[in-house]
Design a protein around this motif. Structure first.
Motif, mmCIF file in Angstrom:
data_model
loop_
_atom_site.group_PDB
_atom_site.id
_atom_site.type_symbol
_atom_site.label_atom_id
_atom_site.label_comp_id
_atom_site.label_asym_id
_atom_site.label_seq_id
_atom_site.Cartn_x
_atom_site.Cartn_y
_atom_site.Cartn_z
ATOM 1 N N LEU A 101 0.861 -1.181 0.000
ATOM 2 C CA LEU A 101 0.000 0.000 0.000
ATOM 3 C C LEU A 101 0.900 1.235 0.000
ATOM 4 O O LEU A 101 1.666 1.459 0.947
ATOM 5 C CB LEU A 101 -0.920 -0.011 1.217
ATOM 6 N N ALA A 102 0.841 2.011 -1.084
ATOM 7 C CA ALA A 102 1.761 3.131 -1.296
ATOM 8 C C ALA A 102 1.351 4.329 -0.448
ATOM 9 O O ALA A 102 0.419 5.054 -0.785
ATOM 10 C CB ALA A 102 1.794 3.492 -2.778
ATOM 11 N N LEU A 103 2.071 4.538 0.641
ATOM 12 C CA LEU A 103 1.733 5.623 1.563
ATOM 13 C C LEU A 103 2.307 6.964 1.144
ATOM 14 O O LEU A 103 1.766 8.003 1.521
ATOM 15 C CB LEU A 103 2.250 5.299 2.971
ATOM 16 N N GLY A 104 3.396 6.964 0.367
ATOM 17 C CA GLY A 104 4.093 8.224 0.163
ATOM 18 C C GLY A 104 4.502 8.764 1.515
ATOM 19 O O GLY A 104 5.186 8.086 2.289
ATOM 20 N N SER A 105 4.032 9.968 1.865
ATOM 21 C CA SER A 105 4.324 10.553 3.181
ATOM 22 C C SER A 105 3.108 10.504 4.104
ATOM 23 O O SER A 105 3.085 11.171 5.129
ATOM 24 C CB SER A 105 4.782 12.009 3.011
ATOM 25 N N HIS A 106 2.101 9.692 3.747
ATOM 26 C CA HIS A 106 0.862 9.633 4.533
ATOM 27 C C HIS A 106 1.006 8.702 5.729
ATOM 28 O O HIS A 106 1.970 7.937 5.839
ATOM 29 C CB HIS A 106 -0.304 9.174 3.654
ATOM 30 N N ARG A 107 0.012 8.725 6.602
ATOM 31 C CA ARG A 107 0.024 7.892 7.813
ATOM 32 C C ARG A 107 -0.171 6.416 7.468
ATOM 33 O O ARG A 107 -0.688 6.063 6.412
ATOM 34 C CB ARG A 107 -1.077 8.339 8.768
ATOM 35 N N LYS A 108 0.224 5.551 8.414
ATOM 36 C CA LYS A 108 0.039 4.117 8.227
ATOM 37 C C LYS A 108 -1.430 3.730 8.411
ATOM 38 O O LYS A 108 -2.210 4.469 9.005
ATOM 39 C CB LYS A 108 0.916 3.332 9.208
ATOM 40 N N HIS A 109 -1.783 2.549 7.886
ATOM 41 C CA HIS A 109 -3.151 2.052 7.998
ATOM 42 C C HIS A 109 -3.342 1.208 9.249
ATOM 43 O O HIS A 109 -2.397 0.590 9.738
ATOM 44 C CB HIS A 109 -3.504 1.165 6.788
ATOM 45 N N THR A 110 -4.568 1.168 9.724
ATOM 46 C CA THR A 110 -4.942 0.156 10.697
ATOM 47 C C THR A 110 -5.187 -1.148 9.944
ATOM 48 O O THR A 110 -5.353 -1.146 8.718
ATOM 49 C CB THR A 110 -6.225 0.556 11.443
ATOM 50 N N GLU A 111 -5.222 -2.253 10.656
ATOM 51 C CA GLU A 111 -5.491 -3.536 10.001
ATOM 52 C C GLU A 111 -6.899 -3.548 9.396
ATOM 53 O O GLU A 111 -7.126 -4.120 8.329
ATOM 54 C CB GLU A 111 -5.326 -4.686 11.002
ATOM 55 N N GLU A 112 -7.830 -2.898 10.074
ATOM 56 C CA GLU A 112 -9.197 -2.811 9.553
ATOM 57 C C GLU A 112 -9.222 -2.059 8.217
ATOM 58 O O GLU A 112 -9.922 -2.446 7.285
ATOM 59 C CB GLU A 112 -10.102 -2.119 10.569
ATOM 60 N N GLU A 113 -8.438 -0.982 8.131
ATOM 61 C CA GLU A 113 -8.361 -0.213 6.891
ATOM 62 C C GLU A 113 -7.716 -1.014 5.772
ATOM 63 O O GLU A 113 -8.130 -0.918 4.606
ATOM 64 C CB GLU A 113 -7.594 1.090 7.131
ATOM 65 N N LYS A 114 -6.715 -1.803 6.112
ATOM 66 C CA LYS A 114 -6.084 -2.655 5.093
ATOM 67 C C LYS A 114 -7.108 -3.616 4.497
ATOM 68 O O LYS A 114 -7.169 -3.797 3.271
ATOM 69 C CB LYS A 114 -4.918 -3.442 5.701
ATOM 70 N N MET A 115 -7.897 -4.238 5.360
ATOM 71 C CA MET A 115 -8.914 -5.183 4.867
ATOM 72 C C MET A 115 -9.971 -4.451 4.051
ATOM 73 O O MET A 115 -10.454 -4.956 3.034
ATOM 74 C CB MET A 115 -9.560 -5.926 6.037
ATOM 75 N N GLN A 116 -10.316 -3.248 4.481
ATOM 76 C CA GLN A 116 -11.287 -2.430 3.747
ATOM 77 C C GLN A 116 -10.772 -2.107 2.342
ATOM 78 O O GLN A 116 -11.534 -2.115 1.369
ATOM 79 C CB GLN A 116 -11.542 -1.136 4.523
#
Length: 415
Positions: A101-116
């Motif tokens: 998941l390409a974040l660039g300079s953005h915040r990391k994901h939660t596991e729930e967001e990854k599944m979403q």
């Protein structure tokens, strides 16, 4: 006239008196009634200047699929199963596939967001990781001086596949293509150097051939091999209406040409008041992302006019440096400093400052009133009050332009 705009996941409404001249800028009509699934399948069957993906990948190879993070509207959940299916046809083991998941300079994901983002089945069966600016391998330097620093799991892969949504970008010209790598999975230094080109001539939405930011992005492919891309186009209601697969330059350019036919809209006269929405969630998740729609609206407003930005921005600024610049510097200071010394995060603040020097910005938002007013915007908690105030300022028989999909619509002033 009643207008309806998306904010977060809901609609907001207002009425405009008929004494004013009102124009709605919408994307051009897309005559594609095919299902999203069939559009994706057709693109994968007919790649541009490339073999099909199932002929490129080989059993035993380590495969990385790069796709967008939660701040982007890319429909990874829909697209990824078809990419995985192509890899299965090539006898690639699922254990050899990593989705980055390409974040660039953005915040990391939660596991729930990854599944979403990727869907439950893909989440359960394939390794999913966030990129990191702090774990990169260098592959040299671009001609503009930008270091080619690539997230280590991508750098070590045998095959790299890039997914993305193509829309206008306020200084890279267009999203998509190799942008999944630069800045998607690059180091902080690389992102900063690439973005510093935004102050150079040619760095504006809809320009690609002479755009120094895009030149950096595309040159990455000369340092590390991008084996295949799949880029999609979405209508204003977020339906996939086009897909382009294959060579990372040629397929991307085909997508850009198609985007122009959809979203570049000519205007003969600029407006006293421009009312714009990024298009709702996730494009208005924070001020950092909503700025893109604000920049597009800037092309449609008269000098001294008013832009009404309808954006939830419930997560605030997103970026600490962006927030610091917005909260502690004047607009004149921001523009001066970004020209003298590019600072990642400050670049977004400077872009907003340039808009504030041209027009007044009203904001209909879910974020804190005192903060919004401190950064130079005028706060409103409902659209009707903002519209009434802007039209009172501009006077009778004002010209109003409404942009319901401001993140994707590029006004092109033709005089």
């Amino acid at each position: 006239m009643e207008i309806k705009l998306k904010k977060d996941k809901d609609y907001i409404y207002a009425k405009i008196d008929d004494t004013h001249t009102t124009e709605i800028l919408m994307p051009n009509t897309v005559d594609n009634n095919d299902s999203e699934e069939s559009i994706i399948i057709e693109a994968l069957k007919n790649p541009i200047n490339s073999e099909p993906l199932n002929k490129i990948a080989k059993k035993g190879e380590k495969i990385v699929i790069i796709t967008s993070d939660i701040t982007r509207p890319m429909k990874s959940k829909l697209v990824l199963p078809y990419i995985v299916q192509e890899l299965k046809k090539a006898n690639v083991d699922q254990s050899d596939i990593t989705i980055v998941l390409a974040l660039g300079s953005h915040r990391k994901h939660t596991e729930e967001e990854k599944m979403q983002l990727v869907g439950e089945e893909v989440y359960k069966t394939i390794k999913i990781v966030d990129s990191s600016m702090d774990d990169c391998k260098n592959f040299g330097t671009c001609k503009n001086g930008t270091p080619v620093d690539i997230f280590t799991p991508v750098a070590q892969a045998d095959r790299i596949i890039c997914l993305g949504n193509v829309e206008y970008h306020y200084f890279a010209g267009y999203s998509g293509g190799a942008k999944a790598i630069m800045p998607g999975v690059s180091s902080y230094a690389a992102i900063q150097a690439n973005h510093s080109n935004m102050v150079k001539d040619g760095s504006y939405a809809g320009n690609i051939d002479t755009n120094p930011v895009r030149q950096d992005i595309d040159e990455v492919g000369k340092h590390i091999k991008i084996d295949f891309i799949l880029n999609v186009l979405q209508s204003s209601d977020k339906k996939i209406v086009g897909a382009f697969a294959g060579h990372y330059i040629d397929a991307h350019r085909a997508a850009c040409r198609a985007l122009d036919l959809m979203y570049k809209v000519n205007i003969k006269e600029k407006a006293d008041v421009v009312i714009v929405s990024p298009g709702g969630y996730p494009k208005d998740i924070n001020i950092y992302q909503a700025q893109k729609a604000l920049d597009n609206a800037r092309h449609a407003v008269k000098d001294g006019g008013t832009i009404i930005l309808c954006a939830s921005c419930k997560e605030g600024f997103e970026n600490d440096i962006f927030e610091k610049w917005m909260m502690t510097k004047t607009k004149e200071q921001m523009v001066k400093e970004i020209r003298e010394n590019f600072v990642l995060g400050g670049h977004k603040a400077a872009a907003i400052a340039m808009t504030l020097m041209k027009s007044e910005i009203y904001m209909v938002t879910d974020y804190d009133k005192s903060t919004i007013e401190h950064i130079g915007f005028k706060y409103f908690d409902n659209l009707q009050d903002a519209v009434d105030s802007a039209l009172y300022k501009s006077g009778r028989k004002s010209r109003v332009i409404i942009m319901p999909a401001g993140g994707s619509t590029l006004p092109n002033y033709v005089g």
